[in-house]
Design a protein around this motif. Structure first.
Motif, PDB file in Angstrom:
ATOM      1  N   VAL A 164      14.082 -19.164  -7.778  1.00 22.25           N
ATOM      2  CA  VAL A 164      12.675 -19.007  -8.152  1.00 22.25           C
ATOM      3  C   VAL A 164      12.062 -17.958  -7.232  1.00 22.25           C
ATOM      4  O   VAL A 164      11.947 -18.175  -6.027  1.00 22.25           O
ATOM      5  CB  VAL A 164      11.905 -20.340  -8.045  1.00 22.25           C
ATOM      6  N   ASN A 165      11.668 -16.826  -7.800  1.00 26.60           N
ATOM      7  CA  ASN A 165      11.071 -15.730  -7.032  1.00 26.60           C
ATOM      8  C   ASN A 165       9.556 -15.662  -7.180  1.00 26.60           C
ATOM      9  O   ASN A 165       8.880 -15.021  -6.394  1.00 26.60           O
ATOM     10  CB  ASN A 165      11.651 -14.384  -7.468  1.00 26.60           C
ATOM     11  N   GLY A 166       9.027 -16.304  -8.214  1.00 32.10           N
ATOM     12  CA  GLY A 166       7.601 -16.189  -8.523  1.00 32.10           C
ATOM     13  C   GLY A 166       6.755 -17.214  -7.804  1.00 32.10           C
ATOM     14  O   GLY A 166       7.177 -18.349  -7.567  1.00 32.10           O
ATOM     15  N   THR A 167       5.547 -16.812  -7.492  1.00 33.72           N
ATOM     16  CA  THR A 167       4.595 -17.666  -6.795  1.00 33.72           C
ATOM     17  C   THR A 167       4.273 -18.920  -7.599  1.00 33.72           C
ATOM     18  O   THR A 167       4.417 -18.942  -8.823  1.00 33.72           O
ATOM     19  CB  THR A 167       3.304 -16.876  -6.475  1.00 33.72           C
ATOM     20  N   VAL A 168       3.830 -19.948  -6.911  1.00 37.69           N
ATOM     21  CA  VAL A 168       3.551 -21.226  -7.547  1.00 37.69           C
ATOM     22  C   VAL A 168       2.484 -21.074  -8.636  1.00 37.69           C
ATOM     23  O   VAL A 168       2.594 -21.669  -9.694  1.00 37.69           O
ATOM     24  CB  VAL A 168       3.173 -22.297  -6.495  1.00 37.69           C
ATOM     25  N   TYR A 169       1.462 -20.300  -8.394  1.00 33.32           N
ATOM     26  CA  TYR A 169       0.451 -19.993  -9.406  1.00 33.32           C
ATOM     27  C   TYR A 169       0.245 -18.484  -9.393  1.00 33.32           C
ATOM     28  O   TYR A 169       0.467 -17.833  -8.397  1.00 33.32           O
ATOM     29  CB  TYR A 169      -0.870 -20.725  -9.118  1.00 33.32           C
ATOM     30  N   GLY A 170      -0.179 -17.921 -10.493  1.00 34.84           N
ATOM     31  CA  GLY A 170      -0.382 -16.479 -10.578  1.00 34.84           C
ATOM     32  C   GLY A 170       0.694 -15.791 -11.391  1.00 34.84           C
ATOM     33  O   GLY A 170       0.577 -14.624 -11.731  1.00 34.84           O
ATOM     34  N   SER A 171       1.763 -16.511 -11.679  1.00 34.80           N
ATOM     35  CA  SER A 171       2.790 -16.029 -12.600  1.00 34.80           C
ATOM     36  C   SER A 171       3.358 -17.261 -13.297  1.00 34.80           C
ATOM     37  O   SER A 171       3.103 -18.388 -12.880  1.00 34.80           O
ATOM     38  CB  SER A 171       3.894 -15.262 -11.866  1.00 34.80           C
ATOM     39  N   TYR A 177      12.784 -18.075  -3.260  1.00 31.45           N
ATOM     40  CA  TYR A 177      12.918 -16.800  -2.563  1.00 31.45           C
ATOM     41  C   TYR A 177      11.677 -15.950  -2.826  1.00 31.45           C
ATOM     42  O   TYR A 177      10.960 -16.188  -3.800  1.00 31.45           O
ATOM     43  CB  TYR A 177      14.187 -16.104  -3.056  1.00 31.45           C
ATOM     44  N   GLN A 178      11.439 -14.970  -1.984  1.00 36.99           N
ATOM     45  CA  GLN A 178      10.272 -14.095  -2.095  1.00 36.99           C
ATOM     46  C   GLN A 178       9.016 -14.953  -2.213  1.00 36.99           C
ATOM     47  O   GLN A 178       8.825 -15.880  -1.445  1.00 36.99           O
ATOM     48  CB  GLN A 178      10.461 -13.105  -3.244  1.00 36.99           C
ATOM     49  N   ASP A 179       8.131 -14.653  -3.170  1.00 41.02           N
ATOM     50  CA  ASP A 179       6.899 -15.437  -3.327  1.00 41.02           C
ATOM     51  C   ASP A 179       7.157 -16.851  -3.833  1.00 41.02           C
ATOM     52  O   ASP A 179       6.263 -17.697  -3.806  1.00 41.02           O
ATOM     53  CB  ASP A 179       5.920 -14.726  -4.263  1.00 41.02           C
ATOM     54  N   GLY A 180       8.360 -17.118  -4.275  1.00 39.62           N
ATOM     55  CA  GLY A 180       8.709 -18.460  -4.739  1.00 39.62           C
ATOM     56  C   GLY A 180       8.564 -19.526  -3.667  1.00 39.62           C
ATOM     57  O   GLY A 180       8.383 -20.702  -3.982  1.00 39.62           O
ATOM     58  N   VAL A 181       8.625 -19.129  -2.398  1.00 41.47           N
ATOM     59  CA  VAL A 181       8.499 -20.105  -1.303  1.00 41.47           C
ATOM     60  C   VAL A 181       7.127 -20.780  -1.298  1.00 41.47           C
ATOM     61  O   VAL A 181       6.980 -21.855  -0.724  1.00 41.47           O
ATOM     62  CB  VAL A 181       8.806 -19.480   0.076  1.00 41.47           C
ATOM     63  N   THR A 182       6.141 -20.175  -1.948  1.00 45.95           N
ATOM     64  CA  THR A 182       4.809 -20.788  -1.987  1.00 45.95           C
ATOM     65  C   THR A 182       4.817 -22.114  -2.754  1.00 45.95           C
ATOM     66  O   THR A 182       3.905 -22.915  -2.588  1.00 45.95           O
ATOM     67  CB  THR A 182       3.765 -19.841  -2.604  1.00 45.95           C
ATOM     68  N   ASN A 183       5.850 -22.338  -3.554  1.00 47.77           N
ATOM     69  CA  ASN A 183       5.975 -23.610  -4.274  1.00 47.77           C
ATOM     70  C   ASN A 183       6.119 -24.794  -3.337  1.00 47.77           C
ATOM     71  O   ASN A 183       5.850 -25.921  -3.724  1.00 47.77           O
ATOM     72  CB  ASN A 183       7.189 -23.567  -5.210  1.00 47.77           C
ATOM     73  N   SER A 184       6.540 -24.552  -2.117  1.00 50.40           N
ATOM     74  CA  SER A 184       6.817 -25.647  -1.188  1.00 50.40           C
ATOM     75  C   SER A 184       5.620 -26.053  -0.332  1.00 50.40           C
ATOM     76  O   SER A 184       5.705 -27.024   0.420  1.00 50.40           O
ATOM     77  CB  SER A 184       7.977 -25.275  -0.272  1.00 50.40           C
ATOM     78  N   SER A 185       4.523 -25.346  -0.433  1.00 48.13           N
ATOM     79  CA  SER A 185       3.374 -25.667   0.410  1.00 48.13           C
ATOM     80  C   SER A 185       2.767 -27.009   0.023  1.00 48.13           C
ATOM     81  O   SER A 185       2.348 -27.223  -1.121  1.00 48.13           O
ATOM     82  CB  SER A 185       2.296 -24.581   0.312  1.00 48.13           C
TER      83      SER A 185
END
Length: 129
Positions: free
Chosen positions: A8-15, A41-49
């Motif tokens: 998962v490379n995409g941000t939690v929200y915004g894509s 990976y990349q912005d995908g890490v925002t899913n873990s916040s």
């Protein structure tokens, strides 16, 4: 039966990347396939916040990943370098970097690209979102 590793490379929200990855993972599991891990990976890490607070009428992707991982005993792995650059820290990372708090959910573990490579070698398919 195939064995998948999902990236998962995409941000939690915004894509839509995270949502599509979640639905794809649910689908392959329902068809009897295996998922070795989900690598953020990349912005995908925002899913873990753990600090993500969507509106009550919005889909909570963070909690959905946690539920799916718990139900199917899936490993959720954050790329530690990508996470640190984006301010997503585990308890250990916060201590090591002299930060006052952590925000990564305990359901997600920090790992490196080596874990992704190992997962790819052990799987039949790598699917990226």
């Amino acid at each position: 039966m195939n064995k998948f590793i999902i990236q998962v490379n995409g941000t939690v929200y915004g894509s839509t990347a995270s949502f599509r990855a979640l639905r794809f993972t649910e689908s392959v599991l329902s068809l009897g396939h295996q998922v070795s891990s989900i690598f953020f990976y990349q912005d995908g890490v925002t899913n873990s916040s753990a600090l993500i607070c969507p509106a009550s009428d919005e889909h909570d992707l963070h909690r959905a990943w946690e539920r799916l991982a718990k139900e199917h005993n899936l490993k959720l792995v954050n790329c530690v370098s990508a996470a640190l650059r984006r301010g997503v820290l585990s308890e250990q990372d916060a201590q090591e970097n002299n930060k006052t708090s952590a925000n990564a959910s305990n359901h997600f573990v920090m790992g490196g690209l080596g874990e992704l490579v190992t997962g790819i070698e052990e799987s039949d398919r790598l699917i990226c979102f």
